[in-house]
Design an enzyme around this catalytic site. Sequence first.
Site, mmCIF file in Angstrom:
data_model
loop_
_atom_site.group_PDB
_atom_site.id
_atom_site.type_symbol
_atom_site.label_atom_id
_atom_site.label_comp_id
_atom_site.label_asym_id
_atom_site.label_seq_id
_atom_site.Cartn_x
_atom_site.Cartn_y
_atom_site.Cartn_z
ATOM 1 N N GLU A 146 23.664 -4.890 19.686
ATOM 2 C CA GLU A 146 22.444 -4.836 18.883
ATOM 3 C C GLU A 146 21.310 -4.228 19.688
ATOM 4 O OE1 GLU A 146 22.798 -9.277 18.892
ATOM 5 O OE2 GLU A 146 20.614 -9.134 18.725
ATOM 6 N N LYS A 172 18.091 -3.581 21.852
ATOM 7 C CA LYS A 172 17.283 -4.384 22.768
ATOM 8 C C LYS A 172 15.835 -4.126 22.362
ATOM 9 C CE LYS A 172 16.744 -5.605 27.606
ATOM 10 N NZ LYS A 172 15.290 -5.625 27.701
ATOM 11 N N ASP A 201 11.893 -4.174 22.140
ATOM 12 C CA ASP A 201 10.893 -4.139 23.198
ATOM 13 C C ASP A 201 9.631 -4.857 22.726
ATOM 14 O OD1 ASP A 201 9.875 -3.578 25.625
ATOM 15 O OD2 ASP A 201 9.663 -1.415 25.314
ATOM 16 N N LYS A 214 20.359 0.581 29.030
ATOM 17 C CA LYS A 214 18.974 1.023 28.935
ATOM 18 C C LYS A 214 18.847 2.492 28.532
ATOM 19 C CE LYS A 214 15.855 -1.479 30.127
ATOM 20 N NZ LYS A 214 15.485 -2.327 31.238
ATOM 21 N N CYS A 230 -16.039 27.303 13.687
ATOM 22 C CA CYS A 230 -17.038 27.983 12.860
ATOM 23 C C CYS A 230 -18.441 27.922 13.453
ATOM 24 C CB CYS A 230 -17.050 27.415 11.448
ATOM 25 S SG CYS A 230 -17.794 25.787 11.335
#
Length: 678
Positions: free
Chosen positions: A118, A120, A122, A319, A416
């Site tokens: 699953e 990870k 954060d 990771k 402009c």
Amino acid sequence: MSQTDPRLLEEISQLRADLDDANYRYYVLDEPKLTDADYDRKLQRLTQLEAEHPTLISPDSPTQRVGAAPADGFPEVAHAIPMLSLDNAFSREDVVAFAERVAERLECLAEEIEFSCEPKLDGAAVSLVYEQGVLVIGATRGDGRIGEGITSNLRTLRSVPLKLMGKDLPELLEVRGEVIMRHAGFEALNDRARDEGSKVFANPRNAAAGSLRQLDPRITATRPLEFHAYQAARLQPDRGDTTHSALMARLSTLGFRTSAELSTMRGPQAVADYCEQLGEKRDQLGYDIDGVVIKVNDLRHQRELGFVARAPRWAVAFKFPAQEEVTTLNDVEFQVGRTGAITPVARLEPVTVAGVTVSNATLHNADEITRLGVMIGDTVAIRRAGDVIPQVVRVDTDKRPADARTITFPDHCPVCGSDIERLEGEAVARCSGGLYCAAQRKEALKHFASRKALDVDGLGEKLIEQLVDLDWVKTPADLFHLTAEQLQSLPRMGEKSSTNLVNALNKAKNTTLARFIYALGIREVGEATAANVANHFGTLQALQDADLAALEAVNDVGPIVAAHIHTFFRQPHNLETLQALLDAGITWQESEVTQGPTPLEGQTWVLTGAMDTMTRDEGKARLQSLGAKVAGSVSKKTTCLVAGEAAGSKLTKAEQLGVEVIDEATFIERLAAWEQSE
Ligand code: IVH
């Protein structure tokens, strides 16, 4: 003591059940059921009843999510089972090596082992303890052994059940998981903070952790936090579930949000494939993940494998590449947006952030430059996550070169030359040139032609820029006077594409009022607001004539948006453009301005089941334009239920409550009759 009226008890219990169910559907299943207005109405009613009968308040009532007074500090909570960390894996080889280590201990083949995989997440790790089905303690991870008791704060998260769902409740349950903030909520929170000059968070993780550690739960309650469960650390009785994935399914039936990405895989190669695939999906999830948690699925095997030092032997974290990298700020340029907003854009030494090359990042506005204390030549940390525009999050002033230059905000529009204005209390500086400014004109035209607006096929951004640069198109109405011959003289425009574009422009003239309002690009009027406004007023004239109070009566329109709309229709050049567009032949089906009360004013309808001749959304829109409210659930207040094919529990409930039920054919007949009479 007087006996409490059983009807009162019944109403309170029904309101609580409805609100719990609405929370669960909205915050756990992502399938909203009640409209915001219905939810608020029920919550208000319950709050009122509880205020009149305080003895009936219970701590697990939906009104009690924000009840606690601000704390002096957080109490210590000792975790019954330590909250561990995980060893890391960075490559396919690392994943294989982990599986081999597990296999060796279990004396089996790595290919035979089932793993649960699953994302990870954060965010911030928390633990929730339920006794007899009721939330009693919520705590942070802390050092893993002792955390901080933040129960009052966690109670404000609507994805945290105050009491568990279902009948067969465990005596004791400790659920662990991550509190996260989605990108959209994070952006909105930071945008608000930038406007107000308050604390800006560097990333959603810090925002989640910071929001949880507020001493005043009322602040936590305003933060868009979500709890995602990933572990049942204690469960009594355990009902014999033998795998992690089965426990997660159990948590889901008890009312928790668990990962939709959770999957079981056999053998290290399948696990490594999962990691790769999730890595590819990472940018589309809408929230930050920094890897994959790979767990041995069999709980007996988990027990057998046990722990080493701070981490279990049965799990590892794969990771992903970091979402923050360091690079040099080479220069700053100023871009002009559709509404004239001037945005400083950092030009960076290109750097790969989580697999994508980044060479530009937004610096938002002048205040943000001051807040960051950034100079040209600085070493800066860049963050890129999902669809969010890359951001400069930090400056390393120790690395500042001697020739670093201060960033000066221009006082004239770089495109402009008009004056740049910054209104009192606003963080954004704007070019005052309006449609005189080519940059604003280009952006306004891109918006006008975009898919959700007039949806002009073949009118791309580059072409619009050319048309503006050539001065062929000054306002959107000019688009409709372009000829195929004229277009053919442009580079890369052949006879066919020129004719196609002219045809597409003609086709786009037939539109809807909602699209037209959206296309005008009125500040803060997005697609949904445009649709609400169109539905509410029915005609452009009615909208144009509406005063502030009338505008604020529209669903989701507050004083700021009302003021933007009101101002828009009072600018002579906007009225000229509108007239020119109508003269060019833009049309839509107008519904008549309703005189007096609409036929279904004050009624509440519910639609259920499938219909043959229209979608539920169409049915809903037609009912709403007749003045009815359309609710997601049946209650005593329901006027009528439209039951399509395979109508389920709503039909049963309507029958129980004696609410009128009609079928699709009757519904269509009645709609037609009402629409005629209007
Ligand atoms: S399981 C025994 N599953 O990662 C450890 N942890 O290094 C069990 N995390 O701070 C942890 N997503 O909060 C697990 N799906 C997930 C996770 C997850 C994020 C965090 C966790 C902890 C860290 C572990």
